[in-house]
Write a protein that holds these residues in place. Structure first.
Motif, mmCIF file in Angstrom:
data_model
loop_
_atom_site.group_PDB
_atom_site.id
_atom_site.type_symbol
_atom_site.label_atom_id
_atom_site.label_comp_id
_atom_site.label_asym_id
_atom_site.label_seq_id
_atom_site.Cartn_x
_atom_site.Cartn_y
_atom_site.Cartn_z
ATOM 1 N N VAL A 6 45.160 22.398 32.425
ATOM 2 C CA VAL A 6 44.320 23.412 33.074
ATOM 3 C C VAL A 6 44.534 24.774 32.433
ATOM 4 C CG1 VAL A 6 43.928 24.655 35.246
ATOM 5 C CG2 VAL A 6 44.162 22.160 35.255
ATOM 6 N N LYS A 7 45.795 25.125 32.153
ATOM 7 C CA LYS A 7 46.106 26.425 31.549
ATOM 8 C C LYS A 7 45.438 26.581 30.189
ATOM 9 C CE LYS A 7 50.057 29.132 29.847
ATOM 10 N NZ LYS A 7 51.536 29.137 29.672
ATOM 11 N N TRP A 8 45.535 25.567 29.340
ATOM 12 C CA TRP A 8 44.965 25.651 27.992
ATOM 13 C C TRP A 8 43.439 25.582 28.009
ATOM 14 C CZ3 TRP A 8 47.047 25.032 22.726
ATOM 15 C CH2 TRP A 8 48.416 25.364 22.649
ATOM 16 N N THR A 9 42.863 24.982 29.058
ATOM 17 C CA THR A 9 41.408 24.869 29.137
ATOM 18 C C THR A 9 40.752 26.242 29.241
ATOM 19 O OG1 THR A 9 41.377 22.610 29.994
ATOM 20 C CG2 THR A 9 39.501 23.975 30.559
ATOM 21 N N SER A 10 41.499 27.244 29.692
ATOM 22 C CA SER A 10 40.952 28.603 29.752
ATOM 23 C C SER A 10 40.801 29.199 28.352
ATOM 24 C CB SER A 10 41.855 29.502 30.601
ATOM 25 O OG SER A 10 43.128 29.667 29.987
ATOM 26 N N LYS A 11 41.478 28.589 27.367
ATOM 27 C CA LYS A 11 41.420 29.087 25.987
ATOM 28 C C LYS A 11 40.580 28.192 25.078
ATOM 29 C CE LYS A 11 46.247 30.555 26.554
ATOM 30 N NZ LYS A 11 47.636 30.312 26.092
ATOM 31 N N ILE A 12 40.729 26.886 25.224
ATOM 32 C CA ILE A 12 39.963 25.942 24.409
ATOM 33 C C ILE A 12 39.371 24.876 25.322
ATOM 34 C CG2 ILE A 12 41.335 26.330 22.331
ATOM 35 C CD1 ILE A 12 42.822 23.774 22.854
ATOM 36 N N ASN A 13 38.324 24.231 24.848
ATOM 37 C CA ASN A 13 37.573 23.299 25.676
ATOM 38 C C ASN A 13 38.244 21.922 25.717
ATOM 39 O OD1 ASN A 13 35.484 22.198 27.220
ATOM 40 N ND2 ASN A 13 34.343 21.599 25.399
ATOM 41 N N LEU A 14 39.215 21.754 26.623
ATOM 42 C CA LEU A 14 39.897 20.463 26.766
ATOM 43 C C LEU A 14 39.210 19.585 27.808
ATOM 44 C CD1 LEU A 14 43.619 21.660 26.661
ATOM 45 C CD2 LEU A 14 42.306 20.600 24.816
ATOM 46 N N ILE A 15 38.864 20.178 28.941
ATOM 47 C CA ILE A 15 38.114 19.479 29.983
ATOM 48 C C ILE A 15 37.009 20.413 30.466
ATOM 49 C CG2 ILE A 15 40.010 17.994 30.740
ATOM 50 C CD1 ILE A 15 40.472 19.928 33.085
ATOM 51 N N ALA A 16 35.982 19.846 31.059
ATOM 52 C CA ALA A 16 34.891 20.672 31.573
ATOM 53 C C ALA A 16 35.404 21.562 32.706
ATOM 54 C CB ALA A 16 33.765 19.775 32.082
ATOM 55 N N PRO A 17 35.096 22.855 32.676
ATOM 56 C CA PRO A 17 35.554 23.750 33.753
ATOM 57 C C PRO A 17 35.190 23.251 35.151
ATOM 58 C CG PRO A 17 34.644 25.033 31.947
ATOM 59 C CD PRO A 17 34.369 23.586 31.617
ATOM 60 N N SER A 18 34.056 22.560 35.249
ATOM 61 C CA SER A 18 33.628 22.065 36.569
ATOM 62 C C SER A 18 34.542 20.976 37.118
ATOM 63 C CB SER A 18 32.200 21.525 36.475
ATOM 64 O OG SER A 18 32.127 20.432 35.562
ATOM 65 N N THR A 19 35.413 20.408 36.250
ATOM 66 C CA THR A 19 36.302 19.333 36.710
ATOM 67 C C THR A 19 37.736 19.810 36.936
ATOM 68 O OG1 THR A 19 36.950 18.614 34.466
ATOM 69 C CG2 THR A 19 34.929 17.670 35.392
ATOM 70 N N ILE A 20 37.987 21.106 36.785
ATOM 71 C CA ILE A 20 39.352 21.612 36.937
ATOM 72 C C ILE A 20 39.895 21.348 38.339
ATOM 73 C CG2 ILE A 20 40.736 23.737 37.071
ATOM 74 C CD1 ILE A 20 39.203 24.754 34.638
ATOM 75 N N GLU A 21 39.097 21.617 39.351
ATOM 76 C CA GLU A 21 39.571 21.440 40.735
ATOM 77 C C GLU A 21 39.907 19.986 41.054
ATOM 78 O OE1 GLU A 21 40.301 23.733 43.093
ATOM 79 O OE2 GLU A 21 39.979 25.203 41.505
ATOM 80 N N SER A 22 39.211 19.060 40.403
ATOM 81 C CA SER A 22 39.446 17.628 40.659
ATOM 82 C C SER A 22 40.149 16.964 39.480
ATOM 83 C CB SER A 22 38.107 16.931 40.929
ATOM 84 O OG SER A 22 37.216 17.089 39.833
ATOM 85 N N SER A 23 40.880 17.765 38.688
ATOM 86 C CA SER A 23 41.430 17.244 37.433
ATOM 87 C C SER A 23 42.476 16.149 37.631
ATOM 88 C CB SER A 23 42.018 18.382 36.594
ATOM 89 O OG SER A 23 43.056 19.054 37.283
ATOM 90 N N TRP A 24 43.166 16.152 38.770
ATOM 91 C CA TRP A 24 44.173 15.103 38.991
ATOM 92 C C TRP A 24 43.511 13.734 39.002
ATOM 93 C CZ3 TRP A 24 49.210 14.605 38.511
ATOM 94 C CH2 TRP A 24 49.837 13.479 39.057
ATOM 95 N N GLU A 25 42.469 13.577 39.812
ATOM 96 C CA GLU A 25 41.802 12.275 39.885
ATOM 97 C C GLU A 25 40.883 12.052 38.698
ATOM 98 O OE1 GLU A 25 38.728 9.732 42.725
ATOM 99 O OE2 GLU A 25 40.085 11.185 43.623
ATOM 100 N N ARG A 26 40.091 13.059 38.342
ATOM 101 C CA ARG A 26 39.077 12.896 37.294
ATOM 102 C C ARG A 26 39.688 12.628 35.923
ATOM 103 N NH1 ARG A 26 34.004 15.354 38.042
ATOM 104 N NH2 ARG A 26 33.564 14.770 35.879
ATOM 105 N N HIS A 27 40.879 13.161 35.686
ATOM 106 C CA HIS A 27 41.456 13.061 34.351
ATOM 107 C C HIS A 27 42.808 12.336 34.321
ATOM 108 C CE1 HIS A 27 38.175 15.438 32.901
ATOM 109 N NE2 HIS A 27 38.468 16.433 33.702
ATOM 110 N N VAL A 28 43.741 12.754 35.164
ATOM 111 C CA VAL A 28 45.075 12.146 35.117
ATOM 112 C C VAL A 28 45.047 10.713 35.649
ATOM 113 C CG1 VAL A 28 47.475 12.320 35.862
ATOM 114 C CG2 VAL A 28 46.196 14.400 35.278
ATOM 115 N N ILE A 29 44.544 10.527 36.856
ATOM 116 C CA ILE A 29 44.467 9.169 37.421
ATOM 117 C C ILE A 29 43.545 8.285 36.576
ATOM 118 C CG2 ILE A 29 43.729 7.777 39.399
ATOM 119 C CD1 ILE A 29 46.292 9.246 39.933
ATOM 120 N N ASP A 30 42.424 8.847 36.156
ATOM 121 C CA ASP A 30 41.464 8.078 35.360
ATOM 122 C C ASP A 30 42.110 7.565 34.077
ATOM 123 O OD1 ASP A 30 38.672 7.177 35.037
ATOM 124 O OD2 ASP A 30 38.696 8.506 33.299
#
Length: 206
Positions: free
Chosen positions: A26-50
């Motif tokens: 999440v921290k690095w996403t503010s600098k480079i496009n790692l994940i879509a900003p719209s998925t930051i709030e749900s990043s645990w399920e959308r990205h880590v669990i997935d």
């Protein structure tokens, strides 16, 4: 957060490492496009669990896992965190051509003490790697992924590709150029998505 099947039996230390990884993502996403900003709030399920759910399909005897188009380390770094506890003998290589994203991967590997090798090269240019397991998430159509699989997998290796709701269309398209053994597994995070386990990739001669 540990109620998900993908993380139902991990240690507290592994869970802490996954949470630290999520914080860095999440921290690095503010600098480079790692994940879509719209998925930051749900990043645990959308990205880590997935990403974590893929680990249960990695064969116990696998020695080398290669993650292509690693981006923010999904699923490669998540698998590396889980493997540190459950499969410490598994070598993991992450291939990511974007130098800034590769820098992120190196930072996480260093801060979490993960034994991963990072190749900041285009996938097509990597000729010195052979994998028992190949992973990819949100990278390219299956047709292209099979070409990478043929390039990078051992003869008896398998690919684990995460695909969204258009997976059936991608399978049909891929079968026009490739033959392969396929098993489909449901996704824990998206009813319309699948994890495709693919073996014995062969080009179709028309």
């Amino acid at each position: 957060m540990a109620d998900n099947l993908a993380l139902s039996d991990v240690s507290r230390e592994t869970m802490t490492q996954l949470q630290l990884y999520q914080d860095l993502l999440v921290k690095w996403t503010s600098k480079i496009n790692l994940i879509a900003p719209s998925t930051i709030e749900s990043s645990w399920e959308r990205h880590v669990i997935d990403s974590a759910q893929v680990f249960k399909y990695v064969p116990l005897g696998a020695l080398h896992l290669v993650d292509i188009g690693s981006g923010g380390g999904l699923p490669g770094l998540v698998i590396a965190i889980l493997a540190k506890e459950r499969m410490p003998g598994l070598a993991i290589t992450l291939i990511e051509s974007d130098q800034r994203k590769a820098a992120f991967l190196r930072t996480v590997a260093r801060e979490l003490d993960l034994a991963v090798s990072i190749k900041a090269e285009r996938i097509e240019a990597v000729t010195d790697v052979r994998a028992d397991v190949l992973t990819a998430r949100a990278l390219a159509p299956l047709l292209n992924l099979l070409s990478y699989g043929k390039q990078l997998l051992n003869d008896d290796g398998l690919a684990l590709f995460q695909k969204g709701k258009s997976f059936q269309q991608e399978i049909s398209q891929a079968r026009t150029s490739w033959s392969f053994d396929l098993q489909e597994f449901p996704s824990e995070t998206d009813d319309e998505a699948r994890i495709l386990q693919i073996k014995d990739i062969r080009r179709v001669i028309n």
